[in-house]
Design a protein around this motif. Structure first.
Motif, PDB file in Angstrom:
ATOM      1  N   VAL A   1       1.005  -1.210   0.025  1.00 12.29           N
ATOM      2  CA  VAL A   1       0.061  -0.071  -0.012  1.00 12.29           C
ATOM      3  C   VAL A   1       0.925   1.223  -0.062  1.00 12.29           C
ATOM      4  O   VAL A   1       1.745   1.193   0.923  1.00 12.29           O
ATOM      5  CB  VAL A   1      -0.921  -0.010   1.339  1.00 12.29           C
ATOM      6  CG1 VAL A   1      -1.781   1.209   1.058  1.00 12.29           C
ATOM      7  CG2 VAL A   1      -1.894  -1.099   1.175  1.00 12.29           C
ATOM      8  N   ILE A   2       0.661   2.281  -0.985  1.00 10.45           N
ATOM      9  CA  ILE A   2       1.553   3.504  -0.988  1.00 10.45           C
ATOM     10  C   ILE A   2       0.500   4.447  -0.680  1.00 10.45           C
ATOM     11  O   ILE A   2      -0.687   4.590  -1.142  1.00 10.45           O
ATOM     12  CB  ILE A   2       1.885   3.507  -2.552  1.00 10.45           C
ATOM     13  CG1 ILE A   2       2.772   2.502  -2.954  1.00 10.45           C
ATOM     14  CG2 ILE A   2       2.661   4.929  -2.599  1.00 10.45           C
ATOM     15  CD1 ILE A   2       2.853   2.463  -4.326  1.00 10.45           C
ATOM     16  N   VAL A   3       0.922   5.277   0.442  1.00  8.54           N
ATOM     17  CA  VAL A   3       0.161   6.431   1.110  1.00  8.54           C
ATOM     18  C   VAL A   3       0.730   7.675   0.419  1.00  8.54           C
ATOM     19  O   VAL A   3       1.819   8.316   0.615  1.00  8.54           O
ATOM     20  CB  VAL A   3       0.174   6.358   2.589  1.00  8.54           C
ATOM     21  CG1 VAL A   3      -0.715   7.629   3.086  1.00  8.54           C
ATOM     22  CG2 VAL A   3      -0.405   4.883   2.891  1.00  8.54           C
ATOM     23  N   GLY A   4      -0.107   8.160  -0.445  1.00  4.82           N
ATOM     24  CA  GLY A   4       0.285   9.595  -1.109  1.00  4.82           C
ATOM     25  C   GLY A   4       0.060   9.385  -2.524  1.00  4.82           C
ATOM     26  O   GLY A   4       0.282   8.319  -3.243  1.00  4.82           O
ATOM     27  N   GLY A   5      -0.662  10.482  -2.968  1.00  8.77           N
ATOM     28  CA  GLY A   5      -1.059  10.437  -4.429  1.00  8.77           C
ATOM     29  C   GLY A   5      -0.293  11.140  -5.618  1.00  8.77           C
ATOM     30  O   GLY A   5      -0.760  11.332  -6.848  1.00  8.77           O
TER      31      GLY A   5
END
Length: 495
Positions: free
Chosen positions: A286-290
């Motif tokens: 999961v990558i947090v930040g768009g």
């Protein structure tokens, strides 16, 4: 203009990407080799040679876009290279990495797809290298003045090249073992192969710029000593102090900052490591930040063979078209864009539950849960409204063996001691304070790039490097012929 009707008769055509299934198996650039040149002259013909070209205003470098578009349309590549390099030291970098605010400001973009300015720029730069239009330009005579540049990202390199060509003796200090800053270890090779970086570094060496790698200023060498030894010092260390996510479970193992993860993957690509210690292979990620850094993580995890990848963006999914009431032309609009990494995630279905490609929009992290060994195993999130307030009944849980935090950067890292040793004043947000001429409160010390501006685009970094070089040259010699495309207080066009 070469074709007065080009913008009416020729549709926009971009540099085609390689098939997803092919490109995710390697670290090469995502574009089809050799596929740009056959289409680019016609694309340059779409430029209208506007009486008031807003692409100039949208680009902080002041690139002479209509001029080199016309030259490319006429296939005068040498002249196009001269006009492009007159305002940009590293067009092969910006042609690959810049999000192209110039295209948002293209007058044609008022009611049609913009000119492919970024692709034209890249084609000129690549052709210039192939044809030998970019030889080293060492100075005819030396000034006897010396300058230390701390940091070898785009701002530092641009400042160093400009000052070297002006006749000053310049040494660039870099903490890593190779020159390039985030372009070296932050930007994945599939976005820009490092051979482009190596060519410019060799050009700069031939011009006389000196490089000191594996040297942490503030630790290995005192910043105060540099100020004594050199006639001027330019701080271009970037904004490397990453933002944190303070939620329950952050202490669990398996949760890392993007800039802990990406450099290791780049070292695998460089051949330094066989496998990254933080490899995503077989893991639920999961990558947090768009933002762009999150997209870089996404493309990297896909190539490492992650079991699944999801990317959380706290903002709502933007529309496909510019909202003229909120972000009118010629500002850079927040619209739905499909990067190469997102295209790969979409086609490979890395996150089937995502809103679009691998992204979950309007999603905020609540907490992390881990196993008995203290390793992260899941991420709990909730949907939020435009004010980032949680929406009841929207919580969900994602499996997570590896979590990457891509939340941006707040300013320069203060742990190396540069700021303290020099006694530099800071802005309230943590960046280095300076006047309109890039000078800090310490005589002879200047600051440029993200370290002073804050996190920004590569095109702004190069513009800052060129402008600070003019300021330094003026201090050392009393006057300057170097261009200064921006002041320290200039900002992008916004509403």
């Amino acid at each position: 203009m070469a074709d007065p009707k080009g913008f009416m008769t020729t549709p926009r055509q971009e540099w085609p990407r390689r098939p997803v299934e092919e490109r995710v198996r390697d670290w090469d650039e995502v574009y089809v080799p050799g596929a740009l040149l056959p289409i680019i002259s016609k694309q340059a013909d779409r430029c209208m040679d506007c009486g008031v070209p807003f692409c100039h205003q949208a680009c902080p470098l002041g690139n002479l876009i209509p001029e080199w578009n016309d030259l490319v349309a006429r296939e005068d590549w040498r002249a196009a290279s001269d006009r492009l390099h007159a305002t940009n030291n590293f067009p092969e970098y910006t042609g690959r990495l810049c999000p192209a605010p110039c295209e948002a400001g293209c007058v044609l973009a008022i009611n049609q797809p913009a000119v492919t300015i970024k692709n034209v720029e890249c084609a000129i730069a690549d052709r210039a290298w192939e044809e030998g239009f970019t030889p080293p330009r060492p100075p005819e005579r030396l000034s006897g003045k010396t300058v230390a540049v701390i940091g070898s990202g785009p701002a530092g390199l641009a400042a160093a090249q400009q000052l070297t060509r002006a006749g000053h003796t310049v040494a660039v200090y870099e903490r890593d073992d190779r020159i390039g800053g985030l372009m070296r270890y932050g930007i994945p090779a599939f976005k820009m192969e490092k051979r482009h970086l190596e060519r410019r570094i060799e050009q700069m060496r031939a011009e006389g710029t000196r490089f000191r790698t594996s040297t942490v200023v503030g630790r290995d060498v005192s910043a105060a000593d540099l100020r004594t030894r050199y006639d001027a010092v330019v701080i271009a260390t970037g904004a490397t102090a990453w933002r944190e996510l303070s939620v329950p479970g952050r202490e669990l193992r398996g949760i890392h900052q993007a800039m802990e993860y990406l450099p290791l993957a780049n070292r695998v690509s460089e051949g330094d490591l066989e496998v990254s210690p933080l490899s995503a292979a077989g893991k639920h990620v999961v990558i947090v930040g768009g933002g762009d850094t999150g997209a870089d993580c996404l493309g990297t995890t896909v190539r490492e063979g992650a079991a699944s990848v999801s990317q959380l963006d706290i903002y709502a999914q933007p529309g496909a078209e510019r909202d003229e009431d909120v972000e009118p032309w010629p500002t850079y609009p927040k619209i739905y864009r499909l990067s190469a990494a997102h295209e790969e995630a979409r086609d490979l279905r890395t996150a089937p539950a995502a809103d679009a490609d691998a992204r979950l929009f309007a999603a905020s992290t609540l907490r992390f849960d881990g196993d008995e060994a203290g390793h992260v195993r899941s991420l709990h999130l909730v949907e939020v409204d435009a004010r980032r307030r949680p929406l009841p009944g929207t919580g969900r849980t994602l499996p997570a063996d590896l979590v990457l935090l891509a939340l941006g950067f707040s300013g320069p890292d203060q742990e190396d001691g540069i700021i303290e040793q020099l006694g530099l004043e800071l802005e309230p947000r943590g960046t280095i304070a300076r006047d309109a001429g890039f000078a800090t409160n310490v005589p002879g010390v200047f600051a440029a790039g993200d370290a002073a501006r804050g996190q920004s685009l590569i095109v702004w970094a190069i513009a800052e490097g060129r402008a600070v070089a003019a300021a330094v040259d003026r201090r050392l010699t009393g006057s300057t012929r170097l261009p200064a495309p921006i002041s320290a207080y200039d900002r992008p066009m916004v509403v």
